[in-house]
Write a protein that holds these residues in place. Sequence first.
Motif, PDB file in Angstrom:
ATOM      1  N   TYR A   2       0.872  -1.596   0.093  1.00 25.11           N
ATOM      2  CA  TYR A   2       0.218   0.200   0.148  1.00 25.11           C
ATOM      3  C   TYR A   2       1.370   0.979   0.093  1.00 25.11           C
ATOM      4  CZ  TYR A   2      -2.911   3.640   2.122  1.00 25.11           C
ATOM      5  OH  TYR A   2      -4.039   4.895   1.942  1.00 25.11           O
ATOM      6  N   VAL A   3       1.671   1.124   0.940  1.00 31.39           N
ATOM      7  CA  VAL A   3       2.937   2.340   0.935  1.00 31.39           C
ATOM      8  C   VAL A   3       3.539   3.127  -0.683  1.00 31.39           C
ATOM      9  CG1 VAL A   3       4.732   3.764   2.224  1.00 31.39           C
ATOM     10  CG2 VAL A   3       3.320   2.044   3.492  1.00 31.39           C
ATOM     11  N   GLU A   4       4.367   1.461  -1.229  1.00 29.56           N
ATOM     12  CA  GLU A   4       4.732   1.836  -2.275  1.00 29.56           C
ATOM     13  C   GLU A   4       3.807   1.958  -3.439  1.00 29.56           C
ATOM     14  OE1 GLU A   4       6.748  -2.194  -2.456  1.00 29.56           O
ATOM     15  OE2 GLU A   4       8.831  -1.369  -0.728  1.00 29.56           O
ATOM     16  N   SER A   5       2.595   2.116  -2.900  1.00 29.78           N
ATOM     17  CA  SER A   5       1.668   2.445  -4.246  1.00 29.78           C
ATOM     18  C   SER A   5       1.635   3.983  -5.256  1.00 29.78           C
ATOM     19  CB  SER A   5      -0.104   2.371  -4.334  1.00 29.78           C
ATOM     20  OG  SER A   5      -0.818   2.509  -5.679  1.00 29.78           O
ATOM     21  N   SER A   6       1.968   3.910  -6.264  1.00 27.49           N
ATOM     22  CA  SER A   6       2.031   5.104  -7.046  1.00 27.49           C
ATOM     23  C   SER A   6       0.752   6.190  -6.066  1.00 27.49           C
ATOM     24  CB  SER A   6       2.172   4.932  -8.614  1.00 27.49           C
ATOM     25  OG  SER A   6       0.767   4.860  -8.571  1.00 27.49           O
ATOM     26  N   TYR A   7      -0.263   5.756  -5.650  1.00 27.69           N
ATOM     27  CA  TYR A   7      -0.653   6.903  -5.203  1.00 27.69           C
ATOM     28  C   TYR A   7      -0.803   6.918  -3.740  1.00 27.69           C
ATOM     29  CZ  TYR A   7      -3.665   5.013  -9.715  1.00 27.69           C
ATOM     30  OH  TYR A   7      -3.843   4.546 -10.739  1.00 27.69           O
ATOM     31  N   ILE A   8       0.124   6.322  -3.530  1.00 24.51           N
ATOM     32  CA  ILE A   8       0.209   7.184  -1.889  1.00 24.51           C
ATOM     33  C   ILE A   8       1.829   7.659  -2.182  1.00 24.51           C
ATOM     34  CG2 ILE A   8       0.402   6.188   0.153  1.00 24.51           C
ATOM     35  CD1 ILE A   8      -1.746   5.894  -1.039  1.00 24.51           C
ATOM     36  N   SER A   9       2.579   7.371  -2.643  1.00 25.54           N
ATOM     37  CA  SER A   9       3.728   7.998  -2.103  1.00 25.54           C
ATOM     38  C   SER A   9       4.669   8.371  -1.639  1.00 25.54           C
ATOM     39  CB  SER A   9       3.286   9.768  -3.010  1.00 25.54           C
ATOM     40  OG  SER A   9       3.246   9.646  -4.606  1.00 25.54           O
ATOM     41  N   GLY A  10       4.543   7.173  -0.847  1.00 31.18           N
ATOM     42  CA  GLY A  10       5.380   7.121   0.718  1.00 31.18           C
ATOM     43  C   GLY A  10       4.912   7.813   2.185  1.00 31.18           C
ATOM     44  N   ARG A  11       3.993   8.668   1.378  1.00 29.90           N
ATOM     45  CA  ARG A  11       2.597   9.414   3.135  1.00 29.90           C
ATOM     46  C   ARG A  11       1.657   8.837   3.076  1.00 29.90           C
ATOM     47  NH1 ARG A  11       6.024  13.695   3.863  1.00 29.90           N
ATOM     48  NH2 ARG A  11       4.336  14.122   5.175  1.00 29.90           N
ATOM     49  N   PRO A  12       0.907   6.894   3.552  1.00 31.77           N
ATOM     50  CA  PRO A  12       0.283   7.193   3.423  1.00 31.77           C
ATOM     51  C   PRO A  12      -0.953   7.288   4.993  1.00 31.77           C
ATOM     52  CG  PRO A  12       1.881   5.937   5.313  1.00 31.77           C
ATOM     53  CD  PRO A  12       2.403   7.043   5.007  1.00 31.77           C
ATOM     54  N   PHE A  13      -0.359   8.454   5.620  1.00 33.26           N
ATOM     55  CA  PHE A  13      -1.336   8.771   5.980  1.00 33.26           C
ATOM     56  C   PHE A  13      -2.340   9.335   6.259  1.00 33.26           C
ATOM     57  CE2 PHE A  13       0.457   6.273   9.286  1.00 33.26           C
ATOM     58  CZ  PHE A  13      -0.498   5.237  10.030  1.00 33.26           C
ATOM     59  N   ALA A  14      -3.464   9.475   5.683  1.00 30.63           N
ATOM     60  CA  ALA A  14      -4.372  10.892   5.261  1.00 30.63           C
ATOM     61  C   ALA A  14      -4.747  12.051   5.455  1.00 30.63           C
ATOM     62  CB  ALA A  14      -5.642  10.681   3.622  1.00 30.63           C
ATOM     63  N   THR A  15      -4.966  13.283   5.375  1.00 29.44           N
ATOM     64  CA  THR A  15      -5.408  14.496   6.183  1.00 29.44           C
ATOM     65  C   THR A  15      -6.815  14.524   5.691  1.00 29.44           C
ATOM     66  OG1 THR A  15      -4.719  15.667   4.576  1.00 29.44           O
ATOM     67  CG2 THR A  15      -3.072  14.883   6.521  1.00 29.44           C
ATOM     68  N   VAL A  16      -7.013  14.349   4.390  1.00 31.12           N
ATOM     69  CA  VAL A  16      -8.542  14.651   3.876  1.00 31.12           C
ATOM     70  C   VAL A  16      -9.093  13.301   3.453  1.00 31.12           C
ATOM     71  CG1 VAL A  16      -7.972  16.527   3.590  1.00 31.12           C
ATOM     72  CG2 VAL A  16      -7.662  15.773   1.745  1.00 31.12           C
ATOM     73  N   GLY A  17     -10.623  13.591   2.825  1.00 33.00           N
ATOM     74  CA  GLY A  17     -11.145  12.522   2.455  1.00 33.00           C
ATOM     75  C   GLY A  17     -11.660  10.821   2.727  1.00 33.00           C
ATOM     76  N   ALA A  18     -12.282  10.083   2.371  1.00 31.49           N
ATOM     77  CA  ALA A  18     -12.774   9.386   2.510  1.00 31.49           C
ATOM     78  C   ALA A  18     -12.209   7.676   2.146  1.00 31.49           C
ATOM     79  CB  ALA A  18     -14.431   8.854   2.679  1.00 31.49           C
ATOM     80  N   SER A  19     -11.539   8.100   0.938  1.00 29.08           N
ATOM     81  CA  SER A  19     -10.555   6.957   0.533  1.00 29.08           C
ATOM     82  C   SER A  19      -9.820   7.940  -0.885  1.00 29.08           C
ATOM     83  CB  SER A  19     -11.315   5.701  -0.344  1.00 29.08           C
ATOM     84  OG  SER A  19     -11.687   6.805  -0.829  1.00 29.08           O
ATOM     85  N   THR A  20      -8.591   6.997  -0.738  1.00 30.35           N
ATOM     86  CA  THR A  20      -7.960   7.451  -1.823  1.00 30.35           C
ATOM     87  C   THR A  20      -7.943   7.190  -3.654  1.00 30.35           C
ATOM     88  OG1 THR A  20      -5.616   6.922  -0.953  1.00 30.35           O
ATOM     89  CG2 THR A  20      -5.164   7.133  -2.956  1.00 30.35           C
ATOM     90  N   PRO A  21      -8.191   8.350  -4.222  1.00 29.75           N
ATOM     91  CA  PRO A  21      -8.972   8.299  -5.494  1.00 29.75           C
ATOM     92  C   PRO A  21      -8.314   7.152  -6.544  1.00 29.75           C
ATOM     93  CG  PRO A  21      -9.117  10.510  -4.893  1.00 29.75           C
ATOM     94  CD  PRO A  21      -7.931   9.413  -3.921  1.00 29.75           C
ATOM     95  N   ASN A  22      -8.811   6.357  -7.518  1.00 33.17           N
ATOM     96  CA  ASN A  22      -8.243   5.743  -8.320  1.00 33.17           C
ATOM     97  C   ASN A  22      -7.463   4.357  -8.040  1.00 33.17           C
ATOM     98  OD1 ASN A  22      -9.754   7.740 -10.534  1.00 33.17           O
ATOM     99  ND2 ASN A  22      -8.472   8.864 -10.390  1.00 33.17           N
ATOM    100  N   LEU A  23      -7.362   4.709  -6.357  1.00 30.39           N
ATOM    101  CA  LEU A  23      -6.136   2.947  -5.593  1.00 30.39           C
ATOM    102  C   LEU A  23      -7.375   1.889  -5.935  1.00 30.39           C
ATOM    103  CD1 LEU A  23      -3.871   2.568  -4.619  1.00 30.39           C
ATOM    104  CD2 LEU A  23      -5.764   2.695  -1.970  1.00 30.39           C
ATOM    105  N   ARG A  24      -6.154   0.978  -6.910  1.00 31.59           N
ATOM    106  CA  ARG A  24      -6.785  -0.206  -6.860  1.00 31.59           C
ATOM    107  C   ARG A  24      -5.640  -1.479  -6.271  1.00 31.59           C
ATOM    108  NH1 ARG A  24     -10.034   2.110  -8.842  1.00 31.59           N
ATOM    109  NH2 ARG A  24     -10.933   2.874 -10.813  1.00 31.59           N
TER     110      ARG A  24
END
Length: 509
Positions: free
Chosen positions: A340-362
């Motif tokens: 999950y952390v290594e996903s290109s949508y996360i870019s090594g910063r897993p803890f989100a500050t806004v939103g309910a989910s990561t857009p387009n994450l598969r």
Amino acid sequence: MVTFLVRRLAASLVVLFAATYMMYILTAYSGDPLEDLRTSTARNKEQLIEHRIQVLNLNVPPYLRYFIWFGGVLKLFIGQFDLGQNMNGQQVSKLLGAAIGTTLQLVTISTILAILLGVIVGISTALRQYSAFDYTVTFMSFLFFSLPVFWVAVLLKQYLAIGFNDFLQNPTLPIWLLAALPLVSGFIWMGIIGGDKRRRIIVAISATGATALSLAVLVITNWFVAPGLGPLTIAILGVSLALVVTSLSTGLNNVRARNAALYTVAIGMVLWYPFNLISSYISPILFVLLAIATVLVGYAVGYFMGGEDKGPVARTAAISAFLMGGVIALDRFMQAWKPYVESSYISGRPFATVGASTPNLRGSFWVQGVDQFTHLLLPTLALLLIGFAGYTRYSRASLLEVLNQDFIRTARAKGLNERTVVMRHAFRNAMIPLTTLVAFDFAGVIGGAVITEKVFAWSGMGSLFVESLRRVDVNPVMGFFLITGTVAILFNLIADIVYTLLDPRIRVN
């Protein structure tokens, strides 16, 4: 009972009808729903105004327009439930469906955790009244209760999310922290366990050593980059939880219950490796079915090992099996952390500050679960800290009141052990006033956490209500009010039923 419930339901529906009528009138007269169009520079402004008037029936006086809206609600009985449209022409029922899902995802977990932790800590402080632990919890409870939730949310975003994301770029702990954390841990556990001076010293040394050893293992194994529990840790946690559940449920002296709980742990360890082999194919529905199967297997083990005491033993084994399954699932979620952390949508910063989910994450079920966790962590903590403080005080006061009653002194005079007195007599009666509080809180969470949703950019019930109220968009406001009012009625009825289960002296007729 049935007559009572029907009578209460009928009276509640009359109150709900009157409340919705008043709410509709107040909302409709609170402003001009055409204000944005009147100030518009669009060429077809007149056509837009006329269209909105027709769609929202604004040419009908509000005190009569309510009955048009209420007629759509009554269509529920013929399967054509209709809450109308909002100003943008969207169906209110669809908007509410999406908002309720987001709100439940946000506030249900925090509310359940606040209730469980608050009741456990509150009972612990009541049993240790006027101890250092009691004073510490009291201070922290009043502190959390007085903090504004938006301020707590901002602090969590800055120091927990952004700070921990920065830490993960180079996950090394400084020497001073490695030295300070074990000492703080020893001090905290010394206060929690209590006892005489010798016991406190032993607890402090043990907790300090265990914390220091755990930190050393985490640093050496680079656990923060690729976390996991492993079979040894799972076994230790499973046995510990089984013994705790047994001590609270039946007492460790009940050999059948203790053995049944430990057998469920052994079964879990045997199935741990096969579960990991097939875990990539697990879906949300299958995950729920496996959880149900886990409880049933645990209950069956306890039932066949219970002898003459089948009920309590089966209950103990079922709870132990469920917790053991939770530990195994937690280990599998941890294994999904690194991908999950290594996903290109996360870019090594897993803890989100806004939103309910990561857009387009598969990703797999486990990766999606980790994504949900990282987005839920901060708002859940913000709501948990505030709710936890209240439940701690309520449960402490309620248990202390019960412990001072005559039937508790009689139970102790009979020679019953302290666990039986507290768990079977005092705790059950202490939960009666808390039942009302829990019922109202569960009904209230459906309305959403407006401030928390705003800070963390969640589009839930609270945000929908505030935005619709600001625009004088009556139909979404009434849909919100109808749902929250209905849920409040249902949970009040549930509370009445729970009263009779907790205390057989209470009868409703």
